[in-house]
Write an enzyme that holds these catalytic residues in place. Structure first.
Site, PDB file in Angstrom:
ATOM      1  N   GLU A  35       0.823  -1.210   0.000  1.00 58.96           N
ATOM      2  CA  GLU A  35       0.000   0.000   0.000  1.00 58.96           C
ATOM      3  C   GLU A  35       0.860   1.264   0.000  1.00 58.96           C
ATOM      4  OE1 GLU A  35      -2.976   0.165  -0.740  1.00 58.96           O
ATOM      5  OE2 GLU A  35      -3.819  -1.790  -0.315  1.00 58.96           O
ATOM      6  N   TYR A 118      -6.704   6.151   4.045  1.00 64.12           N
ATOM      7  CA  TYR A 118      -6.857   5.055   3.070  1.00 64.12           C
ATOM      8  C   TYR A 118      -6.023   3.841   3.467  1.00 64.12           C
ATOM      9  CZ  TYR A 118      -5.930   1.967  -0.674  1.00 64.12           C
ATOM     10  OH  TYR A 118      -5.763   0.805  -1.360  1.00 64.12           O
ATOM     11  N   ASP A 136     -10.146   4.445  -2.471  1.00 68.50           N
ATOM     12  CA  ASP A 136      -8.991   5.049  -3.137  1.00 68.50           C
ATOM     13  C   ASP A 136      -9.475   5.850  -4.347  1.00 68.50           C
ATOM     14  OD1 ASP A 136      -9.598   3.234  -5.117  1.00 68.50           O
ATOM     15  OD2 ASP A 136      -7.555   2.466  -5.325  1.00 68.50           O
TER      16      ASP A 136
END
Ligand code: SF4
Length: 288
Positions: A35, A118, A136
């Site tokens: 991520e 996020y 996202d």
């Protein structure tokens, strides 16, 4: 709101890409690293560097034991290298505060360096299977169109979280699939420029399509040109320092032939402020 979850789940089952972080047993650390890398870098560029990263540092403690300079070097050309430094700091915090285990709680994740809303939700959902809305840029575009009837997402990301929460099924396992599916649909079908509505599982319930595709404006921030930018100068400086594995480099020799001397100095100063470069006695190096 129409049922968007069922068609998303069915579509995802048949169309999801086989990506490393979706494989069983990938683990919370792998998810966290992926991520960080995916925040501003395309999937194809991330995959080889992600695999090399996890091979070198298979746990947060392994990375925490390394020098920050090693993290910045290993980050290579992924761009926005502050992420490497933040990931290193997060690894130290995970080792020191969480006994080396990536936390599961969203607030604990948010308290780590470099982790925003996020990423915290993505780790809790995709690594631990919890039920939270994850939004996202790809998901925001799908929600903007299918739910809100807009051509592009609006400025308020909070509204998207609320919309996503409404779409999620109660079943926890199904909710993680819907989060992933909305993201994947935005990446593959409901793309920014030319959405492929003929291949979209939401076509018969998409608000923007039903309204005749009105242009509702675009508030997205355009990325500045890389060529000639301070970012390019920063990248060039880091490239020199990455290659200098055995010695510090005299400040005047680091991209000494850069055409804009003021920009070069500004780039060095900003790298020092960001902690990506150390200046000692007129010589530069990556952080130890
Ligand atoms: S129908 Fe078209 S605009 Fe609507 S969500 Fe699907 S791809 Fe996007």
């Amino acid at each position: 709101m129409p049922d968007l979850a069922s068609p998303l789940i069915a579509w995802y089952r048949d169309n999801a890409r086989d990506l490393p972080w979706r494989r069983p047993g990938f683990g919370a650390w792998g998810t966290l690293v992926s991520e960080f890398m995916l925040q501003q870098t395309p999937v194809a560029r991330v995959i080889p560097l992600l695999e090399a990263w996890l091979e070198r540092w298979p746990t947060p403690a392994d990375l925490a034991a390394a020098a920050p300079a090693d993290a910045v070097r290993q980050w290579a050309n992924l761009g926005y290298p502050r992420r490497a430094l933040w990931l290193h700091r997060a690894a130290v915090e995970i080792r020191d505060r969480h006994a080396g285990v990536v936390p599961r709680d969203v607030d604990d994740l948010l308290a780590l360096t470099g982790i925003g809303d996020y990423t915290a939700r993505a780790v809790a959902v995709f690594a631990y299977g919890d039920r939270h809305p994850v939004v996202d840029t790809n998901t925001r575009r799908v929600l903007a169109r299918a739910v809100q009837g807009r051509s592009q997402p609006g400025p308020a990301a909070k509204r998207d979280l609320v919309d996503m929460a409404e779409i999620l099924p109660d079943d926890i396992a199904a909710s993680t699939v819907v989060n992933a599916a909305a993201m994947e649909l935005g990446a593959l079908v409901c793309t920014a420029r030319v959405p492929r509505c003929d291949a979209c599982p939401l076509a018969d319930r998409c608000a923007w399509r039903a309204a005749g595709y009105p242009d509702t404006g675009d508030t997205r921030v355009k990325q500045a040109r890389y060529e000639g930018s301070d970012r390019q100068a920063r990248g060039a400086i880091l490239q020199v320092l990455r290659a200098a594995t055995t010695h510090d480099v005299a400040a005047e020799d680091v991209i000494g032939d850069w055409p804009d001397a003021a920009q070069r100095d500004r780039a060095i100063d900003s790298l020092v402020v960001d902690g990506l470069v150390e200046a000692v006695d007129g010589r530069l190096r990556l952080p130890r």
